[in-house]
Design a protein around this motif. Structure first.
Motif, PDB file in Angstrom:
ATOM      1  N   SER A   1      85.435  58.976 -46.351  1.00  0.00           N
ATOM      2  CA  SER A   1      86.729  58.779 -47.212  1.00  0.00           C
ATOM      3  C   SER A   1      86.727  59.446 -48.459  1.00  0.00           C
ATOM      4  CB  SER A   1      87.072  57.205 -47.004  1.00  0.00           C
ATOM      5  OG  SER A   1      85.637  56.605 -47.774  1.00  0.00           O
ATOM      6  N   GLY A   2      85.555  59.529 -49.013  1.00  0.00           N
ATOM      7  CA  GLY A   2      85.482  60.214 -50.155  1.00  0.00           C
ATOM      8  C   GLY A   2      85.869  61.524 -50.183  1.00  0.00           C
ATOM      9  N   LEU A   3      85.590  62.321 -49.364  1.00  0.00           N
ATOM     10  CA  LEU A   3      86.205  63.833 -48.882  1.00  0.00           C
ATOM     11  C   LEU A   3      87.507  63.716 -49.031  1.00  0.00           C
ATOM     12  CD1 LEU A   3      85.603  66.655 -48.460  1.00  0.00           C
ATOM     13  CD2 LEU A   3      85.448  66.311 -46.024  1.00  0.00           C
ATOM     14  N   VAL A   4      88.136  62.926 -48.187  1.00  0.00           N
ATOM     15  CA  VAL A   4      89.858  62.740 -48.286  1.00  0.00           C
ATOM     16  C   VAL A   4      90.226  62.496 -49.513  1.00  0.00           C
ATOM     17  CG1 VAL A   4      91.470  61.351 -46.917  1.00  0.00           C
ATOM     18  CG2 VAL A   4      89.723  62.054 -45.582  1.00  0.00           C
ATOM     19  N   ALA A   5      89.662  61.518 -50.362  1.00  0.00           N
ATOM     20  CA  ALA A   5      90.141  61.158 -51.467  1.00  0.00           C
ATOM     21  C   ALA A   5      90.181  62.303 -52.514  1.00  0.00           C
ATOM     22  CB  ALA A   5      89.317  59.973 -52.059  1.00  0.00           C
ATOM     23  N   GLY A   6      88.950  62.955 -52.307  1.00  0.00           N
ATOM     24  CA  GLY A   6      88.958  64.392 -53.209  1.00  0.00           C
ATOM     25  C   GLY A   6      90.036  65.327 -53.032  1.00  0.00           C
ATOM     26  N   ILE A   7      89.990  65.495 -51.631  1.00  0.00           N
ATOM     27  CA  ILE A   7      91.091  66.549 -51.397  1.00  0.00           C
ATOM     28  C   ILE A   7      92.606  66.076 -51.990  1.00  0.00           C
ATOM     29  CG2 ILE A   7      92.455  67.532 -49.654  1.00  0.00           C
ATOM     30  CD1 ILE A   7      89.579  67.366 -47.957  1.00  0.00           C
TER      31      ILE A   7
ATOM     32  N   MET B   1      84.796  44.297 -46.551  1.00  0.00           N
ATOM     33  CA  MET B   1      85.563  45.466 -46.606  1.00  0.00           C
ATOM     34  C   MET B   1      85.721  45.823 -48.216  1.00  0.00           C
ATOM     35  SD  MET B   1      89.494  45.688 -45.518  1.00  0.00           S
ATOM     36  CE  MET B   1      90.439  47.163 -45.433  1.00  0.00           C
ATOM     37  N   ARG B   2      85.736  46.972 -48.683  1.00  0.00           N
ATOM     38  CA  ARG B   2      85.901  47.438 -49.889  1.00  0.00           C
ATOM     39  C   ARG B   2      87.230  48.345 -50.019  1.00  0.00           C
ATOM     40  NH1 ARG B   2      81.838  47.478 -53.782  1.00  0.00           N
ATOM     41  NH2 ARG B   2      83.679  47.852 -55.142  1.00  0.00           N
ATOM     42  N   ILE B   3      88.040  47.994 -51.050  1.00  0.00           N
ATOM     43  CA  ILE B   3      89.056  48.947 -51.225  1.00  0.00           C
ATOM     44  C   ILE B   3      89.090  49.351 -52.749  1.00  0.00           C
ATOM     45  CG2 ILE B   3      91.795  49.081 -51.653  1.00  0.00           C
ATOM     46  CD1 ILE B   3      91.854  46.825 -49.483  1.00  0.00           C
ATOM     47  N   PHE B   4      88.992  50.977 -52.603  1.00  0.00           N
ATOM     48  CA  PHE B   4      88.871  51.606 -53.942  1.00  0.00           C
ATOM     49  C   PHE B   4      90.370  52.230 -54.051  1.00  0.00           C
ATOM     50  CE2 PHE B   4      84.679  51.626 -52.075  1.00  0.00           C
ATOM     51  CZ  PHE B   4      83.998  51.025 -52.919  1.00  0.00           C
ATOM     52  N   ARG B   5      91.122  52.022 -55.046  1.00  0.00           N
ATOM     53  CA  ARG B   5      92.487  52.461 -55.233  1.00  0.00           C
ATOM     54  C   ARG B   5      92.312  53.806 -56.068  1.00  0.00           C
ATOM     55  NH1 ARG B   5      96.824  51.020 -52.892  1.00  0.00           N
ATOM     56  NH2 ARG B   5      96.369  48.852 -52.634  1.00  0.00           N
ATOM     57  N   ILE B   6      93.040  54.650 -55.532  1.00  0.00           N
ATOM     58  CA  ILE B   6      93.175  55.886 -56.235  1.00  0.00           C
ATOM     59  C   ILE B   6      94.396  56.150 -57.126  1.00  0.00           C
ATOM     60  CG2 ILE B   6      93.607  58.497 -55.796  1.00  0.00           C
ATOM     61  CD1 ILE B   6      90.841  57.930 -55.404  1.00  0.00           C
ATOM     62  N   ASP B   7      95.342  55.444 -56.471  1.00  0.00           N
ATOM     63  CA  ASP B   7      96.806  55.362 -57.340  1.00  0.00           C
ATOM     64  C   ASP B   7      97.711  54.345 -56.628  1.00  0.00           C
ATOM     65  OD1 ASP B   7      98.096  56.549 -55.262  1.00  0.00           O
ATOM     66  OD2 ASP B   7      98.163  58.509 -55.961  1.00  0.00           O
ATOM     67  N   PRO B   8      98.931  53.835 -56.906  1.00  0.00           N
ATOM     68  CA  PRO B   8      99.326  53.076 -56.070  1.00  0.00           C
ATOM     69  C   PRO B   8      99.765  53.057 -54.620  1.00  0.00           C
ATOM     70  CG  PRO B   8     100.213  53.396 -58.273  1.00  0.00           C
ATOM     71  CD  PRO B   8      99.432  54.343 -58.065  1.00  0.00           C
TER      72      PRO B   8
ATOM     73  N   ALA C   1      89.929  66.681 -42.484  1.00  0.00           N
ATOM     74  CA  ALA C   1      90.242  65.976 -43.958  1.00  0.00           C
ATOM     75  C   ALA C   1      91.630  66.338 -44.441  1.00  0.00           C
ATOM     76  CB  ALA C   1      88.784  66.112 -44.905  1.00  0.00           C
ATOM     77  N   ASN C   2      91.780  67.808 -44.439  1.00  0.00           N
ATOM     78  CA  ASN C   2      93.169  68.405 -44.851  1.00  0.00           C
ATOM     79  C   ASN C   2      94.219  67.982 -44.373  1.00  0.00           C
ATOM     80  OD1 ASN C   2      92.975  70.265 -47.316  1.00  0.00           O
ATOM     81  ND2 ASN C   2      91.030  70.818 -46.378  1.00  0.00           N
TER      82      ASN C   2
ATOM     83  N   PHE D   1      97.541  55.133 -52.528  1.00  0.00           N
ATOM     84  CA  PHE D   1      96.684  55.740 -51.761  1.00  0.00           C
ATOM     85  C   PHE D   1      95.224  54.842 -52.143  1.00  0.00           C
ATOM     86  CE2 PHE D   1      93.185  58.732 -51.012  1.00  0.00           C
ATOM     87  CZ  PHE D   1      93.017  58.529 -49.686  1.00  0.00           C
ATOM     88  N   SER D   2      94.420  54.520 -51.175  1.00  0.00           N
ATOM     89  CA  SER D   2      93.074  53.957 -51.521  1.00  0.00           C
ATOM     90  C   SER D   2      92.353  54.358 -50.520  1.00  0.00           C
ATOM     91  CB  SER D   2      93.248  52.540 -51.696  1.00  0.00           C
ATOM     92  OG  SER D   2      93.592  51.760 -50.388  1.00  0.00           O
ATOM     93  N   PHE D   3      90.886  54.230 -50.663  1.00  0.00           N
ATOM     94  CA  PHE D   3      89.888  54.776 -49.618  1.00  0.00           C
ATOM     95  C   PHE D   3      88.983  53.545 -49.690  1.00  0.00           C
ATOM     96  CE2 PHE D   3      87.780  56.149 -53.369  1.00  0.00           C
ATOM     97  CZ  PHE D   3      86.378  56.426 -53.253  1.00  0.00           C
ATOM     98  N   GLY D   4      88.070  53.314 -48.555  1.00  0.00           N
ATOM     99  CA  GLY D   4      87.141  52.303 -48.717  1.00  0.00           C
ATOM    100  C   GLY D   4      86.405  52.498 -47.330  1.00  0.00           C
ATOM    101  N   ASN D   5      85.484  51.126 -47.038  1.00  0.00           N
ATOM    102  CA  ASN D   5      84.842  51.139 -45.823  1.00  0.00           C
ATOM    103  C   ASN D   5      85.424  50.320 -44.959  1.00  0.00           C
ATOM    104  OD1 ASN D   5      84.681  48.760 -46.940  1.00  0.00           O
ATOM    105  ND2 ASN D   5      82.423  48.361 -46.920  1.00  0.00           N
ATOM    106  N   THR D   6      84.853  50.223 -43.661  1.00  0.00           N
ATOM    107  CA  THR D   6      85.201  49.578 -42.482  1.00  0.00           C
ATOM    108  C   THR D   6      85.265  48.183 -42.702  1.00  0.00           C
ATOM    109  OG1 THR D   6      85.050  49.485 -40.202  1.00  0.00           O
ATOM    110  CG2 THR D   6      82.979  49.148 -41.294  1.00  0.00           C
ATOM    111  N   THR D   7      86.329  47.477 -41.815  1.00  0.00           N
ATOM    112  CA  THR D   7      86.489  46.155 -41.937  1.00  0.00           C
ATOM    113  C   THR D   7      85.628  45.383 -41.482  1.00  0.00           C
ATOM    114  OG1 THR D   7      87.734  46.266 -40.004  1.00  0.00           O
ATOM    115  CG2 THR D   7      89.053  46.434 -41.928  1.00  0.00           C
TER     116      THR D   7
END
Length: 142
Positions: free
Chosen positions: A100-106, A1-8, A72-73, A10-16
């Motif tokens: 999850s990248g699309l959601v993070a971008g929006i 599982m990877r967690i990519f932190r956008i800000d305190p 995603a919106n 919100f984060s996005f990543g892959n499945t557990t």
């Protein structure tokens, strides 16, 4: 599982991979709201967290891309509502790249980043993100 932190908040990543590990990591990260973009549920996670499933396809088909963008919106609407309630949200898909990248971008675009800046910021966290060219083009157009 990877967690990519956008800000305190919100984060996005892959499945557990290994639910006990995923649950432990999420607890350490302070995550209390999880949104899965997958069709199949994660029955253990939803016992412990505010867990929601909001699946959409990772596709290049124009009709499916339009559907994915709408969902995603809506996911970002939910994330913003949860953040107003002082929740920390994490969204995930299988690889942590396209959906999850699309959601993070929006999410970033709504915070004032341009489309190009959102893509750059997401790829700085996950260089393999946004390989779906339709999602990438949508974000560039924001």
């Amino acid at each position: 599982m990877r967690i990519f932190r956008i800000d305190p908040s919100f984060s996005f990543g892959n499945t557990t991979s290994g639910v006990p590990l995923g649950k432990k990591i999420m607890a350490l990260e302070g995550i209390d709201c999880v949104i899965s973009l997958l069709r199949s549920p994660d029955p253990i996670l939803y016992q412990y967290l505010d867990y929601r499933r909001m699946p959409f396809p990772d596709s290049l088909n124009p009709k499916l891309v339009a559907q994915s963008v709408r969902i995603a919106n809506t996911v970002v609407d939910v994330i913003q509502e949860q953040i107003k309630r002082h929740r920390v949200c994490h969204v995930y898909c299988v690889a942590g790249r396209n959906r999850s990248g699309l959601v993070a971008g929006i999410y970033l675009n709504r915070k004032g980043y341009s489309g190009a800046d959102t893509i750059q910021r997401i790829r700085a966290l996950n260089p393999k993100a946004l390989t779906n060219t339709a999602f990438e083009q949508y974000l560039y157009g924001l």
